[in-house]
Design a protein around this motif. Sequence first.
Motif, PDB file in Angstrom:
ATOM      1  N   ARG A 134       0.805  -1.226   0.000  1.00 35.36           N
ATOM      2  CA  ARG A 134       0.000   0.000   0.000  1.00 35.36           C
ATOM      3  C   ARG A 134       0.841   1.281   0.000  1.00 35.36           C
ATOM      4  N   LEU A 135       2.011   1.211  -0.609  1.00 28.75           N
ATOM      5  CA  LEU A 135       2.804   2.423  -0.803  1.00 28.75           C
ATOM      6  C   LEU A 135       2.512   3.001  -2.186  1.00 28.75           C
ATOM      7  N   LEU A 177       4.304  -6.720  -1.700  1.00 30.62           N
ATOM      8  CA  LEU A 177       4.086  -5.528  -2.524  1.00 30.62           C
ATOM      9  C   LEU A 177       2.604  -5.344  -2.831  1.00 30.62           C
ATOM     10  N   SER A 178       1.738  -5.914  -2.017  1.00 33.73           N
ATOM     11  CA  SER A 178       0.309  -5.864  -2.304  1.00 33.73           C
ATOM     12  C   SER A 178      -0.207  -4.428  -2.356  1.00 33.73           C
ATOM     13  N   PHE A 179      -0.957  -4.143  -3.415  1.00 35.55           N
ATOM     14  CA  PHE A 179      -1.607  -2.846  -3.634  1.00 35.55           C
ATOM     15  C   PHE A 179      -0.621  -1.680  -3.658  1.00 35.55           C
ATOM     16  N   THR A 180       0.609  -1.951  -4.059  1.00 37.56           N
ATOM     17  CA  THR A 180       1.611  -0.905  -4.171  1.00 37.56           C
ATOM     18  C   THR A 180       1.573  -0.289  -5.567  1.00 37.56           C
ATOM     19  N   LEU A 203       1.837 -10.244  -4.422  1.00 41.22           N
ATOM     20  CA  LEU A 203       1.593  -9.239  -5.454  1.00 41.22           C
ATOM     21  C   LEU A 203       0.099  -8.958  -5.599  1.00 41.22           C
ATOM     22  N   ARG A 204      -0.651  -9.173  -4.543  1.00 38.50           N
ATOM     23  CA  ARG A 204      -2.105  -8.991  -4.597  1.00 38.50           C
ATOM     24  C   ARG A 204      -2.453  -7.572  -5.044  1.00 38.50           C
ATOM     25  N   LEU A 249       0.492   5.147 -12.851  1.00 37.04           N
ATOM     26  CA  LEU A 249      -0.891   4.714 -12.827  1.00 37.04           C
ATOM     27  C   LEU A 249      -1.114   3.828 -11.617  1.00 37.04           C
ATOM     28  N   ASN A 250      -2.355   3.821 -11.112  1.00 38.70           N
ATOM     29  CA  ASN A 250      -2.619   2.909 -10.014  1.00 38.70           C
ATOM     30  C   ASN A 250      -2.755   1.491 -10.561  1.00 38.70           C
ATOM     31  N   PRO A 251      -2.700   0.445  -9.689  1.00 38.75           N
ATOM     32  CA  PRO A 251      -2.688  -0.932 -10.175  1.00 38.75           C
ATOM     33  C   PRO A 251      -3.864  -1.293 -11.064  1.00 38.75           C
ATOM     34  N   ILE A 252      -5.060  -0.780 -10.759  1.00 39.01           N
ATOM     35  CA  ILE A 252      -6.230  -1.139 -11.562  1.00 39.01           C
ATOM     36  C   ILE A 252      -6.120  -0.553 -12.968  1.00 39.01           C
TER      37      ILE A 252
END
Length: 408
Positions: A134-135, A177-180, A203-204, A249-252
């Motif tokens: 979440r960084l 690194l989830s939601f990074t 890597l979620r 860009l954000n992950p989505i």
Amino acid sequence: PVPGPAPRTALASLGSASLARPLLVELSLAWCYEATDAWLEVLGAALPSLRALNLSRCSQVTDRGLRALRALSTLETLDLTCLRRVTDAGVKHGVANLPRLRSLSLAACAGLTANGVRALARAGLPLERANLSRLKLNPSPRTFTDNMPVADDHGEMADGVVGLLMPLRHRLTFLDLSFTVPAVTDAGIRRLGCFVELRSLNLRGSHTGLTGQGCAALGRLARQLSTMDVSEGWLTQASPVQALPPVGLNPIEVRDEAFALATGGASEPVDVDKAVLGAFAAFPCLQSLLLEGCQGITGFGIRSLSRAVQLTTLSIAKTEDITDKVLEEGLTHMTRLTCLNLQACEAITDQGVASLTTLHSLVMLNLAHCINVTMEAATMLGDQLPALTSIDTSGCSRRCDRLKAKPT
């Protein structure tokens, strides 16, 4: 939390209690809103043998407090989760100067940028566990910090945060690194293969899409991997025209762009899960695989996982593509499974549950919120699998939660 009616009194209590216990090695101040930088300035002298310190959600702690931690030369484990007032300077001049630090959490530290992570990675610490979930590590602006120019991150972060962590590739065994942001690209997943000691990788929600080629490259090098979480993403095919997504860009957004490139803009996922899951099956030490919410999974893909000789835990919860056919064609061949999570797979019916009778090693099964599964089907399955001791049926049709007592 340390007792005391006010920060000053609590600080005095901390000092006197510590002097009475000079060999105290673990201290948790998690959720202690009264904890301040002044408290941390006492710790070095009061607790010379401290090895583990939890400061998660201590909202008043700033860079000044982290600088004071340099006196804790024996510290090995440090949790800084959700310290939103901490910046790159605190990491560079405080955390990076802890010579024995092996485990660190910087999860959700909103003030950090790529510069802080880079300074940490290059500090030469014996770091083995890193939680960077979440960084938002967008490229740093071209400004001056601590009288030194900020480095240009755009090239280094083209494959996500992985490039920043390369100095730790021979040490890290656990990486979250989830939601990074930025998300890890397929090139980044290949590059993670250089982390040869890695045993757990999360890597979620932070990858742009999995390809068979990328996962195979990871498995060929990172042969110690036993736990992987790649939930909430796409399974895509490699594309010769696929370009690296824009950094920032954000992950989505990144994942959707990569999926459009990989599928040619098709509205349905391409059937490439056999290549991706087949690559996972080749990981020699893989024991736990989480694919929750992944799109594009078929029965043939799941069946390819049956070649994963060490795999005992599988989660395909909240996956729209999991149907009775997928269970019949895929899961029935995975006879080594001990834990299976099918939560909220709404397309599953009693017919699919009945096909799981071949899983003789199954100990735990999660069918929560499988709205088309009845209690009768779950009960019948439990009767046919003697090793099955826990079944979660909350939210199923004709709900009647049942925990099968383990035979004595």
